[in-house]
Each structure stands twice: as C-alpha cells, then as structure tokens.
Design an enzyme around this catalytic site. Structure first.
Site, PDB file in Angstrom:
ATOM      1  N   HIS A 172     -10.053  -7.415 -33.583  1.00 17.04           N
ATOM      2  CA  HIS A 172      -9.029  -7.417 -34.103  1.00 17.04           C
ATOM      3  C   HIS A 172      -7.803  -6.736 -33.806  1.00 17.04           C
ATOM      4  O   HIS A 172      -6.723  -7.155 -34.034  1.00 17.04           O
ATOM      5  CB  HIS A 172      -9.334  -7.223 -35.839  1.00 17.04           C
ATOM      6  CG  HIS A 172     -10.301  -7.929 -36.276  1.00 17.04           C
ATOM      7  ND1 HIS A 172     -11.630  -7.322 -36.864  1.00 17.04           N
ATOM      8  CD2 HIS A 172     -10.519  -9.355 -36.542  1.00 17.04           C
ATOM      9  CE1 HIS A 172     -12.175  -8.329 -37.497  1.00 17.04           C
ATOM     10  NE2 HIS A 172     -11.932  -9.151 -37.222  1.00 17.04           N
ATOM     11  N   LYS A 213     -17.619 -13.258 -51.366  1.00 17.31           N
ATOM     12  CA  LYS A 213     -18.369 -13.245 -49.985  1.00 17.31           C
ATOM     13  C   LYS A 213     -19.432 -11.751 -50.043  1.00 17.31           C
ATOM     14  O   LYS A 213     -19.978 -11.523 -48.953  1.00 17.31           O
ATOM     15  CB  LYS A 213     -17.436 -12.842 -48.948  1.00 17.31           C
ATOM     16  CG  LYS A 213     -17.097 -14.302 -48.373  1.00 17.31           C
ATOM     17  CD  LYS A 213     -16.259 -13.783 -46.910  1.00 17.31           C
ATOM     18  CE  LYS A 213     -16.156 -15.098 -46.062  1.00 17.31           C
ATOM     19  NZ  LYS A 213     -15.407 -14.838 -44.800  1.00 17.31           N
ATOM     20  N   ARG A 258     -11.878 -16.453 -30.173  1.00 20.76           N
ATOM     21  CA  ARG A 258     -12.804 -15.905 -29.060  1.00 20.76           C
ATOM     22  C   ARG A 258     -13.436 -16.829 -28.118  1.00 20.76           C
ATOM     23  O   ARG A 258     -13.650 -16.605 -26.873  1.00 20.76           O
ATOM     24  CB  ARG A 258     -13.871 -15.140 -29.893  1.00 20.76           C
ATOM     25  CG  ARG A 258     -13.280 -13.915 -30.522  1.00 20.76           C
ATOM     26  CD  ARG A 258     -14.153 -13.388 -31.435  1.00 20.76           C
ATOM     27  NE  ARG A 258     -14.620 -14.358 -32.499  1.00 20.76           N
ATOM     28  CZ  ARG A 258     -15.456 -13.938 -33.739  1.00 20.76           C
ATOM     29  NH1 ARG A 258     -15.867 -12.828 -33.572  1.00 20.76           N
ATOM     30  NH2 ARG A 258     -15.696 -15.225 -34.649  1.00 20.76           N
ATOM     31  N   SER A 284     -17.429  -9.127 -37.098  1.00 22.52           N
ATOM     32  CA  SER A 284     -17.551  -8.080 -38.107  1.00 22.52           C
ATOM     33  C   SER A 284     -19.095  -7.961 -38.400  1.00 22.52           C
ATOM     34  O   SER A 284     -19.860  -7.074 -38.923  1.00 22.52           O
ATOM     35  CB  SER A 284     -16.758  -8.336 -39.059  1.00 22.52           C
ATOM     36  OG  SER A 284     -15.406  -8.123 -38.993  1.00 22.52           O
TER      37      SER A 284
HETATM   38  O1  PNS Z   1     -11.695 -13.633 -40.941  1.00 22.76           O
HETATM   39  P1  PNS Z   1     -11.965 -14.678 -41.670  1.00 22.76           P
HETATM   40  O2  PNS Z   1     -13.181 -14.489 -42.972  1.00 22.76           O
HETATM   41  O3  PNS Z   1     -12.564 -15.914 -40.712  1.00 22.76           O
HETATM   42  O4  PNS Z   1     -10.743 -15.310 -42.361  1.00 22.76           O
HETATM   43  C1  PNS Z   1     -10.595 -16.526 -43.071  1.00 22.76           C
HETATM   44  C2  PNS Z   1      -9.447 -16.553 -43.874  1.00 22.76           C
HETATM   45  C3  PNS Z   1      -9.046 -15.778 -44.782  1.00 22.76           C
HETATM   46  C4  PNS Z   1      -8.202 -16.757 -42.769  1.00 22.76           C
HETATM   47  C5  PNS Z   1      -9.176 -18.134 -45.014  1.00 22.76           C
HETATM   48  O5  PNS Z   1     -10.560 -17.848 -45.439  1.00 22.76           O
HETATM   49  C6  PNS Z   1      -8.040 -18.168 -45.731  1.00 22.76           C
HETATM   50  O6  PNS Z   1      -6.898 -18.209 -45.494  1.00 22.76           O
HETATM   51  N1  PNS Z   1      -8.335 -17.990 -46.998  1.00 22.76           N
HETATM   52  C7  PNS Z   1      -7.480 -18.372 -47.994  1.00 22.76           C
HETATM   53  C8  PNS Z   1      -7.542 -19.412 -48.869  1.00 22.76           C
HETATM   54  C9  PNS Z   1      -7.166 -20.787 -48.155  1.00 22.76           C
HETATM   55  O7  PNS Z   1      -5.818 -20.514 -47.898  1.00 22.76           O
HETATM   56  N2  PNS Z   1      -7.550 -21.601 -47.936  1.00 22.76           N
HETATM   57  C10 PNS Z   1      -7.055 -22.910 -47.344  1.00 22.76           C
HETATM   58  C11 PNS Z   1      -7.048 -22.597 -45.656  1.00 22.76           C
HETATM   59  S1  PNS Z   1      -7.470 -23.889 -44.887  1.00 22.76           S
END
Ligand code: PNS
Length: 166
Positions: A19, A43, A90, A128
């Site tokens: 990150h 989560k 990745r 993570s």
């Molecule tokens: O590191 P992660 O957990 O893969 O990140 C995921 C994240 C936070 C980018 C994604 O879950 C997100 O943007 N959540 C916010 C809710 C949202 O906007 N959902 C629709 C997007 S497709």
C-alpha cells in the site's frame, strides 16, 4: 486550473508496504492524495478505523490526507473534490473485482476515473489478510510491514492467536 485530487480507498487492516508503495508512486502524479479508510463494521476488522488512521498518518507524512468514509466511494470523492480513484493491481486474480468496481463507480459518476498502479514486484503477493495470518503464526514480516504496523500487531496479536478473517 482545478487541483488534481486522487483518492486511494481501502480497508487497510492493516496497511502494508505494498500500500505504501502505491501511495509513493501516485504522489507525484496528483496535486493531492487522500487515503480513504472504509468504515465497514460488517467486516470485523482487527484494528478500528481510528487505529488504522493513526498508524497510516505516522507512515505517510503530513502532505497526504488520511480520512475515513462510509457509504458510496463516489459520494466521498464528490465531498473532497476528487476525480481519480487509485487502486493497486497485484495479479490477474485482482482484475475481475477491480474491473467491476471501476465500471460501477464510473456508472455511478461518469466523471470518476480509476487509475490502476502496479506495486513493486516484491509486494505483489502481499495482502493484509496474509500479514495478519503470518504474524499470528510467528512468521517473519521484515521488509513487508512498516514499523508502526508491526508495533500495533505486537500489541494486538500474540503469535499463535487465531487470525481475525479479513
Ligand atoms: O481494500 P479493499 O477492502 O479491497 O477496498 C474496497 C473498497 C473500500 C475500495 C470498496 O469496498 C469501496 O469502495 N466501498 C465503498 C462502497 C461503494 O462505493 N461501493 C460501490 C463501489 S463498486
């Protein structure tokens, strides 16, 4: 000309060197980078959002904003005036999930563009979830996790503790 602001969103539970590598790579490309930590109690994270934000602030320095958000990412981007979402890519296995999110975000707000960046090769297998698992089983994370995160892992988990799922 308006400022080019990018949001780097994620769970960051915890942040690791992959990150941080992405943050370093996108800093020269934008006027401002906002790290956005998702508030998602569903989560069951290992670290609270506040703990994650505190650790990230120690690692990134004052010129990177670190905030939390809940609800839709595109709404948060509107609030901070950002048009670009930065995501690390990745491996091919990341692609489908990232592709879906990028297209959904674009559908929700056509002004939003997703910029994918590849981390340094040493970090392409890093996640993570694996950081928590390896630490809890007593594995060596040298070079993979920054010191502020290692210190918090030591306080929170002892080797052999069961891992909280990512
Ligand atoms: O590191 P992660 O957990 O893969 O990140 C995921 C994240 C936070 C980018 C994604 O879950 C997100 O943007 N959540 C916010 C809710 C949202 O906007 N959902 C629709 C997007 S497709």
């Amino acid at each position: 000309m308006s400022k080019r602001i990018a949001v780097y969103p994620g769970s960051f539970d915890p942040m690791h060197n992959g990150h941080l590598d992405i943050i370093e790579r996108c800093r020269p490309l934008f006027d401002e980078v906002v790290v956005a930590v998702l508030r998602n109690e569903g989560k069951k994270p290992l670290f609270s959002v506040e703990e994650r934000i505190e650790a990230i602030r120690e690692m990134v320095g004052p010129d990177v904003r670190v905030e939390s958000f809940s609800g839709l990412l595109v709404d948060f981007m509107d609030q901070v005036g950002a048009r670009a979402v930065v995501r690390g890519l990745r491996a091919v296995s990341d692609f489908e999930y990232e592709f879906q999110m990028a297209l959904m975000n674009r559908r929700l707000n056509p002004r939003v563009e997703t910029v994918f960046m590849m981390p340094r090769e040493d970090y392409i297998y890093l996640s993570s979830r694996l950081v928590k698992e390896v630490f809890s089983l007593g594995g060596n994370l040298t070079g993979l996790v920054p010191e502020p995160v290692l210190a918090r892992l030591r306080r929170r988990l002892r080797p052999q503790d069961p891992v909280v799922p990512a």
